[in-house]
Design a protein around this motif. Sequence first.
Motif, PDB file in Angstrom:
ATOM      1  N   LYS A 129      -2.507  17.034 -13.565  1.00  0.00           N
ATOM      2  CA  LYS A 129      -1.969  18.404 -13.695  1.00  0.00           C
ATOM      3  C   LYS A 129      -1.574  18.967 -12.322  1.00  0.00           C
ATOM      4  N   ALA A 130      -2.372  18.626 -11.294  1.00  0.00           N
ATOM      5  CA  ALA A 130      -2.039  19.090  -9.937  1.00  0.00           C
ATOM      6  C   ALA A 130      -0.739  18.456  -9.455  1.00  0.00           C
ATOM      7  N   ILE A 131      -0.549  17.179  -9.792  1.00  0.00           N
ATOM      8  CA  ILE A 131       0.704  16.501  -9.426  1.00  0.00           C
ATOM      9  C   ILE A 131       1.874  17.157 -10.159  1.00  0.00           C
ATOM     10  N   ARG A 132       1.650  17.525 -11.431  1.00  0.00           N
ATOM     11  CA  ARG A 132       2.724  18.173 -12.197  1.00  0.00           C
ATOM     12  C   ARG A 132       3.178  19.472 -11.522  1.00  0.00           C
ATOM     13  N   LYS A 133       2.178  20.220 -11.033  1.00  0.00           N
ATOM     14  CA  LYS A 133       2.498  21.496 -10.388  1.00  0.00           C
ATOM     15  C   LYS A 133       3.367  21.242  -9.148  1.00  0.00           C
ATOM     16  N   THR A 134       2.961  20.265  -8.335  1.00  0.00           N
ATOM     17  CA  THR A 134       3.748  19.934  -7.130  1.00  0.00           C
ATOM     18  C   THR A 134       5.145  19.452  -7.533  1.00  0.00           C
ATOM     19  N   LEU A 135       5.215  18.653  -8.586  1.00  0.00           N
ATOM     20  CA  LEU A 135       6.499  18.107  -9.028  1.00  0.00           C
ATOM     21  C   LEU A 135       7.424  19.229  -9.502  1.00  0.00           C
ATOM     22  N   GLU A 136       6.870  20.185 -10.252  1.00  0.00           N
ATOM     23  CA  GLU A 136       7.697  21.288 -10.751  1.00  0.00           C
ATOM     24  C   GLU A 136       8.273  22.102  -9.597  1.00  0.00           C
ATOM     25  N   GLU A 137       7.451  22.300  -8.551  1.00  0.00           N
ATOM     26  CA  GLU A 137       7.948  23.025  -7.377  1.00  0.00           C
ATOM     27  C   GLU A 137       9.097  22.257  -6.717  1.00  0.00           C
TER      28      GLU A 137
ATOM     29  N   LEU B  21       8.789  12.334  -7.962  1.00  0.00           N
ATOM     30  CA  LEU B  21       7.486  12.103  -8.589  1.00  0.00           C
ATOM     31  C   LEU B  21       6.545  11.427  -7.592  1.00  0.00           C
ATOM     32  N   GLU B  22       7.054  10.449  -6.859  1.00  0.00           N
ATOM     33  CA  GLU B  22       6.216   9.764  -5.864  1.00  0.00           C
ATOM     34  C   GLU B  22       5.832  10.719  -4.730  1.00  0.00           C
ATOM     35  N   GLU B  23       6.822  11.500  -4.270  1.00  0.00           N
ATOM     36  CA  GLU B  23       6.516  12.477  -3.207  1.00  0.00           C
ATOM     37  C   GLU B  23       5.459  13.474  -3.684  1.00  0.00           C
ATOM     38  N   ALA B  24       5.554  13.857  -4.962  1.00  0.00           N
ATOM     39  CA  ALA B  24       4.595  14.833  -5.500  1.00  0.00           C
ATOM     40  C   ALA B  24       3.171  14.274  -5.468  1.00  0.00           C
ATOM     41  N   CYS B  25       3.022  12.984  -5.774  1.00  0.00           N
ATOM     42  CA  CYS B  25       1.684  12.363  -5.716  1.00  0.00           C
ATOM     43  C   CYS B  25       1.149  12.441  -4.282  1.00  0.00           C
ATOM     44  N   ILE B  26       2.000  12.046  -3.341  1.00  0.00           N
ATOM     45  CA  ILE B  26       1.578  11.981  -1.937  1.00  0.00           C
ATOM     46  C   ILE B  26       1.255  13.386  -1.409  1.00  0.00           C
ATOM     47  N   GLU B  27       2.147  14.346  -1.709  1.00  0.00           N
ATOM     48  CA  GLU B  27       1.928  15.706  -1.196  1.00  0.00           C
ATOM     49  C   GLU B  27       0.677  16.352  -1.800  1.00  0.00           C
TER      50      GLU B  27
ATOM     51  N   PRO C  87       0.823  -1.205   0.000  1.00  0.00           N
ATOM     52  CA  PRO C  87       0.000   0.000   0.000  1.00  0.00           C
ATOM     53  C   PRO C  87       0.862   1.261   0.000  1.00  0.00           C
ATOM     54  N   ILE C  88       0.334   2.319  -0.625  1.00  0.00           N
ATOM     55  CA  ILE C  88       0.994   3.635  -0.621  1.00  0.00           C
ATOM     56  C   ILE C  88       0.315   4.446   0.476  1.00  0.00           C
ATOM     57  N   LEU C  89       1.081   4.823   1.492  1.00  0.00           N
ATOM     58  CA  LEU C  89       0.464   5.494   2.641  1.00  0.00           C
ATOM     59  C   LEU C  89       0.479   7.012   2.467  1.00  0.00           C
ATOM     60  N   VAL C  90      -0.650   7.654   2.713  1.00  0.00           N
ATOM     61  CA  VAL C  90      -0.724   9.122   2.742  1.00  0.00           C
ATOM     62  C   VAL C  90      -1.500   9.558   3.976  1.00  0.00           C
ATOM     63  N   LYS C  91      -1.144  10.753   4.478  1.00  0.00           N
ATOM     64  CA  LYS C  91      -1.904  11.282   5.618  1.00  0.00           C
ATOM     65  C   LYS C  91      -3.292  11.656   5.124  1.00  0.00           C
ATOM     66  N   GLY C  92      -4.296  11.304   5.880  1.00  0.00           N
ATOM     67  CA  GLY C  92      -5.660  11.619   5.463  1.00  0.00           C
ATOM     68  C   GLY C  92      -6.382  10.412   4.890  1.00  0.00           C
ATOM     69  N   ILE C  93      -5.629   9.368   4.534  1.00  0.00           N
ATOM     70  CA  ILE C  93      -6.239   8.083   4.160  1.00  0.00           C
ATOM     71  C   ILE C  93      -5.681   7.097   5.180  1.00  0.00           C
ATOM     72  N   GLU C  94      -6.445   6.853   6.229  1.00  0.00           N
ATOM     73  CA  GLU C  94      -5.915   6.114   7.370  1.00  0.00           C
ATOM     74  C   GLU C  94      -6.294   4.635   7.288  1.00  0.00           C
ATOM     75  N   PRO C  95      -5.341   3.732   7.628  1.00  0.00           N
ATOM     76  CA  PRO C  95      -5.692   2.315   7.671  1.00  0.00           C
ATOM     77  C   PRO C  95      -6.737   2.050   8.746  1.00  0.00           C
TER      78      PRO C  95
END
Length: 403
Positions: A392-400, A356-362, A111-119
Amino acid sequence: MNKIQMNVPLVEMDGDEMTRILWTMIKDELILPFVDLKTEYYDLGLKYRDETDDQVTVDSANATLKYGVAVKCATITPNPARVEEYDLKKMYKSPNGTIRAILDGTVFRAPILVKGIEPCVSNWKKPITIARHAYGDVYKNSEIRVPGAGKAELVFTGDDGQEIRQTIMEFKAPGVIQGMHNLDSSIRSFAESCMQFALDSKQDLWFATKDTISKTYDRDFKEIFEQVYEESYKDKFEEAGITYFYTLIDDAVARVMKSEGGFIWACKNYDGDVFSDMLSSAFGSLAMMTSVLVSPKGVYEYEAAHGTVQKHYYKHLKGEQTSTNSVATIFAWSGALRKRGELDGIDALVDYANKLEEACIETIEKGEMTGDLARITTLENPTVLSSEGFIKAIRKTLEEKLA
Ligand code: NAP
Ligand code: MG
């Protein structure tokens, strides 16, 4: 910005339906602007599989053996409805099955863990990775409905004429019997894949069977794992500071529920089928799972754990907006690119894949997500994005992150 250069191509296996749409969006928005992408392309879309009598699937697996790393889009496994829908010459086998048979691998899902999607299990702090043996047992069995009184026997006739015979049951009334098998070679390659993956990811390895009850069949699994460990991995595990732990399957289940995660759980075929669905739903969503096929031949194939998301595709075809989660497919690409970077010594590619992975999570943690996650998140007022809007939102985070 200079694009990151690659030396050896990735084997790219394109697929079907909504995931095929996401595939192009991911490449255009998240990869091609940053990486001078080299791939050897195989179209595993059902139409082209049919045109080539499924040869393209075999070719893509052989290319994986040659180059070492593949990334695969979800594909349709034809059933009678698909044969009609696509006017197929025949009902081809599952591409995953064909590829697995050639690569001889084990599938690892985490599983890919993110804050806000809790097991659902609150003490799970780290991912639990399932390693599922993909050959034999009940999936390749023979069954007989016993009509009435009689004797059921288990018989092995060797090519040399030797015969082994055991009574299963003296039936007095109707019932059922089942025969199944596994192969030492397959169990050995399963053990090797699990131990290699534990080393690569620096996580403990758990394995469990029911060898107290199944004193020959399950015992074979237990002993082969022990042999492989003692012969080839004990020293490497000690050096890496990780452990190999064997226990009974019921004890394993109890311990998994009380654990904080962060290990690999090797499962026999049926156990892996059942427990991977339990884990993925308990951790949140099938679209938030990574999946990689690791072969003892040292090759890797990365994919999403879910299917082609057929219902969303039909909406897309009607011109309606979709909100399909691309995270698992993006992680298939990042996993494959990172592995290529590691094998070829390209640090920039490894760094890009991590970002790229961090950008998805963030992006998700900022509250920007697709509908499947918005339905289960504990974050307040999430923004529900379309399939394309999310990428597109992930791209924006990734570019930052790359700036
Ligand atoms: P699916 O593609 O996994 O989708 C089932 C449902 O799960 C969807 O309708 C959707 O629910 C939800 N879902 C799955 N992935 C999602 C995502 N990325 N984002 C948002 N929601 C997601 O299974 P299917 O529709 O039953 O199967 C379609 C085809 O996939 C079949 O032809 C099957 O052969 C193939 N398949 C391929 C693979 C593979 O290649 N690895 C694996 C499994 C299945 P909602 O409709 O409620 O939104
Ligand atoms: Mg299943």
